[in-house]
Design an enzyme around this catalytic site. Sequence first.
Site, PDB file in Angstrom:
ATOM      1  N   HIS A 208      -7.245  79.007  10.855  1.00 59.90           N
ATOM      2  CA  HIS A 208      -5.771  79.571  10.470  1.00 59.90           C
ATOM      3  C   HIS A 208      -5.888  80.931  10.636  1.00 59.90           C
ATOM      4  CE1 HIS A 208      -3.998  76.140   8.161  1.00 59.90           C
ATOM      5  NE2 HIS A 208      -4.949  75.921   7.921  1.00 59.90           N
TER       6      HIS A 208
ATOM      7  N   GLU B 106       0.558  74.519  13.305  1.00 58.16           N
ATOM      8  CA  GLU B 106       1.624  74.738  12.162  1.00 58.16           C
ATOM      9  C   GLU B 106       2.136  76.212  12.339  1.00 58.16           C
ATOM     10  OE1 GLU B 106       1.684  72.976   9.457  1.00 58.16           O
ATOM     11  OE2 GLU B 106      -0.121  71.716   9.129  1.00 58.16           O
TER      12      GLU B 106
END
Length: 334
Positions: free
Chosen positions: A37, A106
Amino acid sequence: MRYGYKASAEQFSPAELLDLVQLAERVGLDSAFISDHLQPWRHEGGHAPNAVAWLGMALERTSSIVLGTSVLTPTLRYHPAVVAQQFATLGQVHPGRLILGVGTGEALNEQAIGVEFPELKERFARLRESVRLIRQLWAEERVDFEGEYYATHGATIYDRPDPADAGARIPIYVAGGGPATTRYAARFADGHICTSGKGDEYYRDTIVANLEEGLEKAGRASAEVDRMIEIKVSYDRDADAALEHTRFWGALSLTQEQKHAVHDPIEMQRLADELPIEQVARRWIVGSDASAVAGAIAHYVDLGFTHLVLHGPGHDQRRFLEQLSEDVLPLLPR
């Protein structure tokens, strides 16, 4: 059967995660996976270490546990050739201990640095092309590649896995929850990654059925594709604590539609905090009865999964791993 540990990069600092993955190895888990992330699901208390940098440190601090990403997106922030080089470098020093888990990404991780986040059709096409390029770079000495999205000209990964050494091979797992990505994983990948908490019908009709269809079309044996699932399990000998631990991960209970366009951890946190704890906990196996929790985990074995990666939501991960290894792991099928 293999059992793993989800090293929650979104919740813990890199140093904390290094201590935890060593503990996961000591309590007997077979693998550990970290998500890549750029930004976490929550602004307050969130973390986002670089997964590849962390893997290098974790490999040095452990001796046998298999480590991987779940998942890294080798299509937008990274050129696939760079990913091929990074993992080849790690694999040279620690052969047989790496898995490259990849996915379509994402918005949260891409738009913060100005990367345009395309629709799923394009992201999936990019993923397929990137996997093809990574494998070609690992297999061939000089690679001229002209794809729709990526190109290389006389590229060489000089310290790449030896194609003749099966032990040095780096498996690629593909994450996805829909029919197309699942069939693709069955046809072309070494493993498939999905997450728990979506109901038996979904796993039987979408995941397992499409895996079987893809295997049949590719003429592959079932054992050629590892069926990995991240299982959200909040086990604690204190039942109230087990429920409350899930709160940090409220974002996982947002729908895909709610999460898709959100690229700010502050907004993601706001949406998640609006959910009642009962809704947050629905995605998790929650309990203080070791036998019941073990039975709920083992149910995924009955559904056809072969690699269960356990994700505990609480802030005291040492407590989670120790109680899990003492109470629950001995009750799971091997």
